[in-house]
Scaffold this active site. Structure first.
Site, PDB file in Angstrom:
ATOM      1  N   SER A   1      57.618  25.177  33.007  1.00  0.00           N
ATOM      2  CA  SER A   1      56.330  24.806  32.419  1.00  0.00           C
ATOM      3  C   SER A   1      56.276  23.292  32.215  1.00  0.00           C
ATOM      4  O   SER A   1      57.281  22.593  32.349  1.00  0.00           O
ATOM      5  CB  SER A   1      56.102  25.519  31.081  1.00  0.00           C
ATOM      6  N   GLY A   2      55.092  22.801  31.876  1.00  0.00           N
ATOM      7  CA  GLY A   2      54.919  21.413  31.479  1.00  0.00           C
ATOM      8  C   GLY A   2      55.387  20.400  32.505  1.00  0.00           C
ATOM      9  O   GLY A   2      55.144  20.528  33.713  1.00  0.00           O
ATOM     10  N   ILE A   3      56.072  19.376  32.023  1.00  0.00           N
ATOM     11  CA  ILE A   3      56.537  18.285  32.879  1.00  0.00           C
ATOM     12  C   ILE A   3      57.515  18.789  33.929  1.00  0.00           C
ATOM     13  O   ILE A   3      57.482  18.356  35.089  1.00  0.00           O
ATOM     14  CB  ILE A   3      57.176  17.179  32.013  1.00  0.00           C
TER      15      ILE A   3
ATOM     16  N   TYR B   1      64.527  14.856  15.812  1.00  0.00           N
ATOM     17  CA  TYR B   1      64.010  14.789  17.181  1.00  0.00           C
ATOM     18  C   TYR B   1      64.168  13.374  17.741  1.00  0.00           C
ATOM     19  O   TYR B   1      64.653  13.176  18.864  1.00  0.00           O
ATOM     20  CB  TYR B   1      62.545  15.213  17.193  1.00  0.00           C
TER      21      TYR B   1
ATOM     22  N   SER C   1      61.947  10.125  25.285  1.00  0.00           N
ATOM     23  CA  SER C   1      60.640  10.191  24.618  1.00  0.00           C
ATOM     24  C   SER C   1      60.371   8.879  23.911  1.00  0.00           C
ATOM     25  O   SER C   1      61.301   8.170  23.496  1.00  0.00           O
ATOM     26  CB  SER C   1      60.619  11.335  23.586  1.00  0.00           C
TER      27      SER C   1
ATOM     28  N   THR D   1      66.053  21.145  35.044  1.00  0.00           N
ATOM     29  CA  THR D   1      66.174  22.067  33.911  1.00  0.00           C
ATOM     30  C   THR D   1      64.856  22.086  33.149  1.00  0.00           C
ATOM     31  O   THR D   1      64.127  21.089  33.100  1.00  0.00           O
ATOM     32  CB  THR D   1      67.317  21.651  32.971  1.00  0.00           C
ATOM     33  N   GLY D   2      64.547  23.227  32.547  1.00  0.00           N
ATOM     34  CA  GLY D   2      63.258  23.360  31.883  1.00  0.00           C
ATOM     35  C   GLY D   2      62.120  23.240  32.879  1.00  0.00           C
ATOM     36  O   GLY D   2      61.113  22.582  32.627  1.00  0.00           O
TER      37      GLY D   2
END
Length: 241
Positions: free
Chosen positions: A16-18, A150, A137, A12-13
């Site tokens: 872009s990015g990671i 967050y 994170s 998922t996601g």
């Protein structure tokens, strides 16, 4: 022999990015990769970059109907999932005194609710011995000003890895979390901000998405066959010293 030969992976996601870096690596290692993202144009660009062994399904993990559509596509085309990288998430830094209900709902809907149902709805397709990787994170472990919500969402993700390790052990499904620090992704747009963030990392630079992707590959493959329930920091030492 590639590390993920014949495997079916969902990221998922992944536009872009990671997520995109991981999708490229998974495909190169022999997996067929399903990627999701909210914007079709970015998904189309990602598919062109990955080039092979990839299917995109537009959707938002915070919308349960979109998750149902994703897994219906996977079921119809491959009938199973061997690897799930629940990567989609977002972040916004707001001081405690300025937190609003909208801010809370937005981050919890994507980072907690969306991730939870990403995994729950995949369960019927996940094979015995599958690997689930959750994107957490370093903010779950560090006190960072302005990150109240967050950080709380990412702490929940770390907790999920522990709980689900126990719940899914009878199916031999491994669940681990990867925790990046400041990484050079589109999330950080300003060069000034990137320079500041790099100064917080003991190694003196931002991480590269490919460095995180390699850690995710390790957790997805048989190289980590006796590893479950962990939080693997890919943080240049940020949460370690």
């Amino acid at each position: 022999m590639t590390k993920l030969e014949g495997k079916v992976a969902v990221i998922t996601g992944g536009s872009s990015g990671i997520g995109l870096a991981t999708a490229k690596l998974f495909a190169a290692e022999g997996a067929h990769v399903y990627i999701t993202g909210r914007r079709q144009r970015e998904l189309d660009a990602a598919v062109r970059q990955i080039e092979k062994n990839v299917t995109s399904v537009q959707g938002d993990v915070a919308r349960l109907a979109d998750l149902d559509r994703l897994y219906a596509t996977v079921k119809q085309q491959h009938g199973r999932i061997d690897i799930l990288f629940a990567n989609a998430g977002g972040g916004e830094f707001v001081p405690l005194a300025e937190i609003t209900e909208t801010h809370v709902d937005s981050l919890f809907n994507t980072n907690v609710k969306g991730l939870l149902f990403t995994v729950q709805k995949a369960l019927p397709l996940l094979q015995e011995g599958s690997s689930i990787i959750l994107n957490a994170s370093v903010v779950a472990s560090k006190g960072v000003g302005g990150s109240t919500i967050y950080s709380a969402t990412k702490a929940a993700v770390r907790s999920f890895a522990r709980t689900w390790t126990v719940e899914l052990r009878d199916r031999k499904i491994r669940v681990n979390a990867v925790s990046p620090a400041q990484t050079n992704t589109p999330f950080h747009k300003s060069e000034e901000i990137k320079t500041f963030l790099a100064s917080l990392v003991p190694m003196g630079r931002l991480g590269d998405p490919n460095e995180v992707a390699k850690a995710v590959l390790f957790l997805a493959s048989d190289d980590s066959s006796f590893i479950t329930g962990i939080e693997l920091f890919v943080d240049g030492g940020t949460a370690q010293i």
